[in-house]
Design a protein around this motif. Structure first.
Motif, short mmCIF file in Angstrom:
data_model
loop_
_atom_site.label_atom_id
_atom_site.label_comp_id
_atom_site.label_asym_id
_atom_site.label_seq_id
_atom_site.Cartn_x
_atom_site.Cartn_y
_atom_site.Cartn_z
N GLY A 226 22.76 43.09 38.80
CA GLY A 226 22.43 41.71 38.46
C GLY A 226 23.65 40.88 38.10
O GLY A 226 23.58 39.66 38.04
N ALA A 227 24.79 41.54 37.88
CA ALA A 227 26.03 40.83 37.52
C ALA A 227 26.94 40.60 38.73
O ALA A 227 28.03 40.06 38.59
N TRP A 228 26.47 41.01 39.93
CA TRP A 228 27.25 40.84 41.15
C TRP A 228 27.39 39.35 41.44
O TRP A 228 26.39 38.63 41.55
N LEU A 229 28.62 38.88 41.59
CA LEU A 229 28.86 37.48 41.92
C LEU A 229 28.62 37.28 43.42
O LEU A 229 29.10 38.07 44.23
N LEU A 230 27.91 36.24 43.75
CA LEU A 230 27.65 35.92 45.15
C LEU A 230 28.37 34.63 45.52
O LEU A 230 28.46 33.71 44.71
N GLY A 231 28.89 34.58 46.72
CA GLY A 231 29.53 33.36 47.19
C GLY A 231 30.92 33.14 46.65
O GLY A 231 31.43 32.03 46.68
N ASN A 232 31.55 34.20 46.17
CA ASN A 232 32.91 34.07 45.65
C ASN A 232 33.91 34.54 46.72
O ASN A 232 34.10 35.74 46.91
N PRO A 233 34.52 33.60 47.43
CA PRO A 233 35.44 33.99 48.50
C PRO A 233 36.71 34.61 47.93
O PRO A 233 37.17 34.23 46.85
N PRO A 234 37.29 35.57 48.64
CA PRO A 234 38.56 36.15 48.20
C PRO A 234 39.66 35.09 48.14
O PRO A 234 39.58 34.04 48.79
N VAL A 235 40.68 35.40 47.37
CA VAL A 235 41.88 34.57 47.34
C VAL A 235 42.80 35.04 48.45
O VAL A 235 42.93 36.25 48.70
N LEU A 236 43.42 34.11 49.15
CA LEU A 236 44.36 34.40 50.23
C LEU A 236 45.75 34.02 49.75
O LEU A 236 45.99 32.86 49.40
N VAL A 237 46.66 34.98 49.69
CA VAL A 237 48.02 34.73 49.22
C VAL A 237 48.99 34.95 50.38
O VAL A 237 49.04 36.04 50.97
N ASP A 238 49.76 33.91 50.69
CA ASP A 238 50.78 33.99 51.74
C ASP A 238 51.95 34.82 51.19
O ASP A 238 52.59 34.42 50.22
N LEU A 239 52.21 35.96 51.80
CA LEU A 239 53.26 36.84 51.28
C LEU A 239 54.66 36.33 51.58
O LEU A 239 55.63 36.82 50.99
N ALA A 240 54.79 35.35 52.46
CA ALA A 240 56.10 34.76 52.74
C ALA A 240 56.47 33.71 51.70
O ALA A 240 57.63 33.59 51.31
N THR A 241 55.48 32.95 51.24
CA THR A 241 55.76 31.81 50.35
C THR A 241 55.18 31.95 48.95
O THR A 241 55.60 31.24 48.05
N GLY A 242 54.18 32.79 48.79
CA GLY A 242 53.49 32.91 47.50
C GLY A 242 52.38 31.90 47.31
O GLY A 242 51.67 31.92 46.31
N ALA A 243 52.20 31.00 48.28
CA ALA A 243 51.12 30.01 48.19
C ALA A 243 49.77 30.72 48.26
O ALA A 243 49.62 31.70 49.00
N CYS A 244 48.81 30.22 47.48
CA CYS A 244 47.50 30.85 47.53
C CYS A 244 46.39 29.82 47.45
O CYS A 244 46.58 28.71 46.96
N ARG A 245 45.24 30.25 47.97
CA ARG A 245 44.05 29.41 48.02
C ARG A 245 42.86 30.32 48.25
O ARG A 245 43.01 31.50 48.57
N PHE A 246 41.66 29.77 48.10
CA PHE A 246 40.46 30.52 48.42
C PHE A 246 40.26 30.54 49.92
O PHE A 246 40.53 29.54 50.60
N MET A 247 39.78 31.66 50.46
CA MET A 247 39.47 31.73 51.88
C MET A 247 38.26 30.86 52.18
O MET A 247 37.38 30.71 51.34
N THR A 248 38.23 30.28 53.36
CA THR A 248 37.06 29.54 53.80
C THR A 248 36.00 30.54 54.28
O THR A 248 36.31 31.70 54.58
#
Length: 93
Positions: A57-79
């Motif tokens: 019952g504690a499973w989060l739904l609809g939480n997209p993984p974070v995407l981290v660019d390993l070249a720049t360190g920039a990150c955002r949520f995946m679409t």
């Protein structure tokens, strides 16, 4: 190229700043499911109650993984399109 531990720190920072209720006491990165795809770290997360205690019952739904660019360190949520196109596991992350 940034090391994976720095990518995980960047993902944690994004989650903390996202306003999505990130609290390291109640949520965590799913380290065993972190993967590298096309020069990016894909960083899933979920509630500790689900991951550590198995409380479904504690499973989060609809939480997209974070995407981290390993070249720049920039990150955002995946679409949703990126999540669905990703070859990695999707269930529970």
């Amino acid at each position: 190229m940034i090391p994976l531990d720095e990518a995980l720190d960047a993902a944690t920072t994004l989650l903390a700043q996202s306003g999505e209720g990130w609290d390291p006491e109640t949520m965590r990165i799913v380290h065993e499911r972190v993967r590298i795809e096309d020069g990016h770290a894909v960083v899933p997360y979920n509630s500790r109650a689900f991951l550590d205690e198995g409380r479904k019952g504690a499973w989060l739904l609809g939480n997209p993984p974070v995407l981290v660019d390993l070249a720049t360190g920039a990150c955002r949520f995946m679409t949703i399109d990126e999540v669905l196109a990703s070859p990695g596991p999707h269930g529970g992350t």
